[in-house]
Design a protein around this motif. Structure first.
Motif, PDB file in Angstrom:
ATOM      1  N   TYR A 107       0.815  -1.228   0.000  1.00  0.00           N
ATOM      2  CA  TYR A 107       0.000   0.000   0.000  1.00  0.00           C
ATOM      3  C   TYR A 107       0.842   1.267   0.000  1.00  0.00           C
ATOM      4  O   TYR A 107       0.349   2.355  -0.277  1.00  0.00           O
ATOM      5  CB  TYR A 107      -1.019   0.015   1.153  1.00  0.00           C
ATOM      6  CG  TYR A 107      -0.442  -0.024   2.551  1.00  0.00           C
ATOM      7  CD1 TYR A 107       0.256   1.049   3.082  1.00  0.00           C
ATOM      8  CD2 TYR A 107      -0.635  -1.152   3.349  1.00  0.00           C
ATOM      9  CE1 TYR A 107       0.771   1.007   4.368  1.00  0.00           C
ATOM     10  CE2 TYR A 107      -0.128  -1.213   4.623  1.00  0.00           C
ATOM     11  CZ  TYR A 107       0.570  -0.125   5.129  1.00  0.00           C
ATOM     12  OH  TYR A 107       1.079  -0.183   6.394  1.00  0.00           O
ATOM     13  N   GLU A 108       2.122   1.136   0.323  1.00  0.00           N
ATOM     14  CA  GLU A 108       3.000   2.302   0.253  1.00  0.00           C
ATOM     15  C   GLU A 108       3.396   2.623  -1.184  1.00  0.00           C
ATOM     16  O   GLU A 108       4.025   3.652  -1.441  1.00  0.00           O
ATOM     17  CB  GLU A 108       4.266   2.053   1.088  1.00  0.00           C
ATOM     18  CG  GLU A 108       3.957   1.938   2.574  1.00  0.00           C
ATOM     19  CD  GLU A 108       5.148   1.435   3.364  1.00  0.00           C
ATOM     20  OE1 GLU A 108       6.068   2.236   3.599  1.00  0.00           O
ATOM     21  OE2 GLU A 108       5.172   0.249   3.720  1.00  0.00           O
ATOM     22  N   GLY A 109       3.029   1.728  -2.085  1.00  0.00           N
ATOM     23  CA  GLY A 109       3.329   1.958  -3.493  1.00  0.00           C
ATOM     24  C   GLY A 109       4.354   0.999  -4.047  1.00  0.00           C
ATOM     25  O   GLY A 109       4.710   1.089  -5.222  1.00  0.00           O
ATOM     26  N   TYR A 110       4.841   0.074  -3.228  1.00  0.00           N
ATOM     27  CA  TYR A 110       5.815  -0.901  -3.710  1.00  0.00           C
ATOM     28  C   TYR A 110       5.111  -2.050  -4.422  1.00  0.00           C
ATOM     29  O   TYR A 110       4.049  -2.496  -3.996  1.00  0.00           O
ATOM     30  CB  TYR A 110       6.622  -1.481  -2.535  1.00  0.00           C
ATOM     31  CG  TYR A 110       7.372  -0.435  -1.762  1.00  0.00           C
ATOM     32  CD1 TYR A 110       8.427   0.258  -2.351  1.00  0.00           C
ATOM     33  CD2 TYR A 110       7.019  -0.115  -0.448  1.00  0.00           C
ATOM     34  CE1 TYR A 110       9.114   1.239  -1.651  1.00  0.00           C
ATOM     35  CE2 TYR A 110       7.701   0.861   0.257  1.00  0.00           C
ATOM     36  CZ  TYR A 110       8.746   1.533  -0.350  1.00  0.00           C
ATOM     37  OH  TYR A 110       9.416   2.499   0.343  1.00  0.00           O
ATOM     38  N   SER A 111       5.732  -2.523  -5.492  1.00  0.00           N
ATOM     39  CA  SER A 111       5.234  -3.746  -6.117  1.00  0.00           C
ATOM     40  C   SER A 111       5.488  -4.907  -5.158  1.00  0.00           C
ATOM     41  O   SER A 111       6.317  -4.806  -4.244  1.00  0.00           O
ATOM     42  CB  SER A 111       5.986  -3.996  -7.429  1.00  0.00           C
ATOM     43  OG  SER A 111       7.333  -4.346  -7.144  1.00  0.00           O
ATOM     44  N   HIS A 112       4.807  -6.015  -5.379  1.00  0.00           N
ATOM     45  CA  HIS A 112       5.071  -7.201  -4.555  1.00  0.00           C
ATOM     46  C   HIS A 112       6.520  -7.658  -4.727  1.00  0.00           C
ATOM     47  O   HIS A 112       7.122  -8.215  -3.814  1.00  0.00           O
ATOM     48  CB  HIS A 112       4.133  -8.346  -4.956  1.00  0.00           C
ATOM     49  CG  HIS A 112       2.759  -8.206  -4.373  1.00  0.00           C
ATOM     50  ND1 HIS A 112       1.901  -9.272  -4.256  1.00  0.00           N
ATOM     51  CD2 HIS A 112       2.096  -7.138  -3.873  1.00  0.00           C
ATOM     52  CE1 HIS A 112       0.766  -8.865  -3.710  1.00  0.00           C
ATOM     53  NE2 HIS A 112       0.861  -7.576  -3.483  1.00  0.00           N
ATOM     54  N   ARG A 113       7.083  -7.433  -5.924  1.00  0.00           N
ATOM     55  CA  ARG A 113       8.479  -7.828  -6.156  1.00  0.00           C
ATOM     56  C   ARG A 113       9.419  -7.013  -5.267  1.00  0.00           C
ATOM     57  O   ARG A 113      10.336  -7.541  -4.652  1.00  0.00           O
ATOM     58  CB  ARG A 113       8.830  -7.661  -7.639  1.00  0.00           C
ATOM     59  CG  ARG A 113       8.205  -8.735  -8.533  1.00  0.00           C
ATOM     60  CD  ARG A 113       8.174  -8.323  -9.999  1.00  0.00           C
ATOM     61  NE  ARG A 113       7.151  -7.299 -10.217  1.00  0.00           N
ATOM     62  CZ  ARG A 113       7.395  -6.032 -10.563  1.00  0.00           C
ATOM     63  NH1 ARG A 113       8.622  -5.640 -10.818  1.00  0.00           N
ATOM     64  NH2 ARG A 113       6.414  -5.177 -10.685  1.00  0.00           N
ATOM     65  N   GLU A 114       9.165  -5.698  -5.190  1.00  0.00           N
ATOM     66  CA  GLU A 114      10.003  -4.861  -4.324  1.00  0.00           C
ATOM     67  C   GLU A 114       9.762  -5.168  -2.856  1.00  0.00           C
ATOM     68  O   GLU A 114      10.698  -5.213  -2.059  1.00  0.00           O
ATOM     69  CB  GLU A 114       9.683  -3.380  -4.562  1.00  0.00           C
ATOM     70  CG  GLU A 114      10.197  -2.793  -5.827  1.00  0.00           C
ATOM     71  CD  GLU A 114       9.687  -1.369  -5.967  1.00  0.00           C
ATOM     72  OE1 GLU A 114       8.498  -1.193  -6.324  1.00  0.00           O
ATOM     73  OE2 GLU A 114      10.457  -0.440  -5.697  1.00  0.00           O
ATOM     74  N   ALA A 115       8.484  -5.355  -2.509  1.00  0.00           N
ATOM     75  CA  ALA A 115       8.138  -5.559  -1.094  1.00  0.00           C
ATOM     76  C   ALA A 115       8.703  -6.873  -0.559  1.00  0.00           C
ATOM     77  O   ALA A 115       8.836  -7.036   0.651  1.00  0.00           O
ATOM     78  CB  ALA A 115       6.619  -5.495  -0.908  1.00  0.00           C
ATOM     79  N   THR A 116       9.032  -7.813  -1.458  1.00  0.00           N
ATOM     80  CA  THR A 116       9.597  -9.097  -1.008  1.00  0.00           C
ATOM     81  C   THR A 116      11.093  -9.203  -1.318  1.00  0.00           C
ATOM     82  O   THR A 116      11.688 -10.267  -1.123  1.00  0.00           O
ATOM     83  CB  THR A 116       8.881 -10.289  -1.684  1.00  0.00           C
ATOM     84  OG1 THR A 116       8.880 -10.080  -3.101  1.00  0.00           O
ATOM     85  CG2 THR A 116       7.464 -10.453  -1.189  1.00  0.00           C
ATOM     86  N   LEU A 117      11.703  -8.105  -1.757  1.00  0.00           N
ATOM     87  CA  LEU A 117      13.123  -8.169  -2.164  1.00  0.00           C
ATOM     88  C   LEU A 117      14.018  -8.545  -0.982  1.00  0.00           C
ATOM     89  O   LEU A 117      14.898  -9.402  -1.095  1.00  0.00           O
ATOM     90  CB  LEU A 117      13.535  -6.827  -2.773  1.00  0.00           C
ATOM     91  CG  LEU A 117      14.824  -6.826  -3.583  1.00  0.00           C
ATOM     92  CD1 LEU A 117      14.764  -5.800  -4.708  1.00  0.00           C
ATOM     93  CD2 LEU A 117      16.052  -6.551  -2.712  1.00  0.00           C
ATOM     94  N   LEU A 118      13.760  -7.924   0.160  1.00  0.00           N
ATOM     95  CA  LEU A 118      14.579  -8.229   1.340  1.00  0.00           C
ATOM     96  C   LEU A 118      14.397  -9.689   1.759  1.00  0.00           C
ATOM     97  O   LEU A 118      15.367 -10.375   2.084  1.00  0.00           O
ATOM     98  CB  LEU A 118      14.185  -7.288   2.490  1.00  0.00           C
ATOM     99  CG  LEU A 118      14.816  -7.612   3.839  1.00  0.00           C
ATOM    100  CD1 LEU A 118      16.338  -7.515   3.783  1.00  0.00           C
ATOM    101  CD2 LEU A 118      14.275  -6.674   4.920  1.00  0.00           C
TER     102      LEU A 118
END
Ligand code: HPA
Length: 295
Positions: A107-118
């Protein structure tokens, strides 16, 4: 360079570029852990939702290494109050453990790919088991605020999937199974641990929406009909990435507010944070009992 066949992924972060970023993030984490050889090969990872910072206390005092997300390249820092945003590595029951305290949300605007990068960077360190936690609204009318739900299964209504785009073969197959994603033997162990701790542990289905608006009454009625017991704005994308990589998965929701059609008023973020603390204490007591089964 943008591949125009992938018009749904306009950020360009997919395939080889996504893998490169994951590898750089992982290298930075390895480098920071290199001074403490006992921490280099974690077996267990916790992802903490609102109110669960106390999980860090399950770790021994030393050795311990904390890395702010801002120090890890390509990792979104997250911006919501109650989410600290640091990776803490330590030892529990003689086993190396990583705690991801705070997460970036779609919801902050990150794609699921970015949000799971870490999370994917941490998966390259080889952990066998992941424990995902979140704050959630209680769709099931039998749940009270402050109680804890063990996630039996999930429904992805977030509108996205972290595996969109070219498959990252280093992690897993193009079409991973999601049946029994939350490990049945570990779930049984969690129920026994809750019983030993004397804490009520519900079990149910967690449904992910993108948020950040909370649900309308009509949506709450719909979610119940669809078979959800709890609703939130995280976790499912992480579960998909974990199962893609064939890791053992367990998940807990802290029920922070009723989310039924007849609620007096919708939740506030403050209420969610406050009840997250109550549920967080209970979950911590369960995790203390459960820890030997996780490592
Ligand atoms: N809805 C969605 N997400 C949530 C809720 C809710 O009621 N409570 C905590 N996270």
């Amino acid at each position: 360079m943008t591949d125009h066949r992938l018009g749904n992924l306009p950020d360009g972060i997919y395939g080889a570029e996504l893998q490169r970023r994951i590898d750089e993030a992982a290298a930075a984490i390895r480098e920071r852990l290199s001074g403490e050889p006992r921490l280099a090969s974690p077996q267990l990872v916790f992802v903490l939702g609102s109110g669960l910072g106390g999980v860090v206390d399950l770790l021994d005092g030393t050795p311990r290494v904390s890395i702010p997300y801002g120090d890890i390249p390509h990792v979104p820092t997250g911006s919501v109050a109650g989410h600290a945003g640091e990776l803490v590595a330590g030892i529990a029951h003689e086993t190396a453990v990583i705690v991801l305290s705070g997460r970036a949300h779609p919801y902050e605007g990150y794609s699921h790919r970015e949000a799971t990068l870490l999370l994917r960077a941490v998966l390259t360190l080889g952990p066998r088991t992941l424990v995902l936690t979140n704050a959630a609204g209680g769709i099931n009318p039998g749940f009270a605020a402050g109680e804890v739900m063990l996630i039996r299964d999930t429904i992805n209504l977030s509108g996205e999937n972290p595996l969109l785009g070219p498959n990252l073969d280093a992690f897993g197959p193009r079409f991973p199974a999601m049946t029994d994603a939350f490990d049945p033997p570990l779930r049984a162990a969690a129920s026994r641990a809750a019983e030993r701790a004397g804490i009520t542990l519900h079990e149910g289905v967690y449904l992910m929406l993108s948020g950040p608006a909370y649900e309308t009454r009509a949506e709450l009625r719909m979610l119940r009909i669809l078979g959800a017991d709890a609703v939130g704005m995280s976790t499912v994308h992480e579960a998909i990435v974990a199962r893609h990589a064939d890791r053992r998965l367990l998940g807990f929701s802290l029920i922070t507010n009723p989310a039924t059609e007849d609620v007096e008023a919708g939740p506030t973020h403050e209420e969610v944070m406050e009840m997250g603390k109550v549920g967080g204490e209970r979950l911590l007591a369960i995790l203390r009992e459960l820890l030997p089964d996780l490592v």
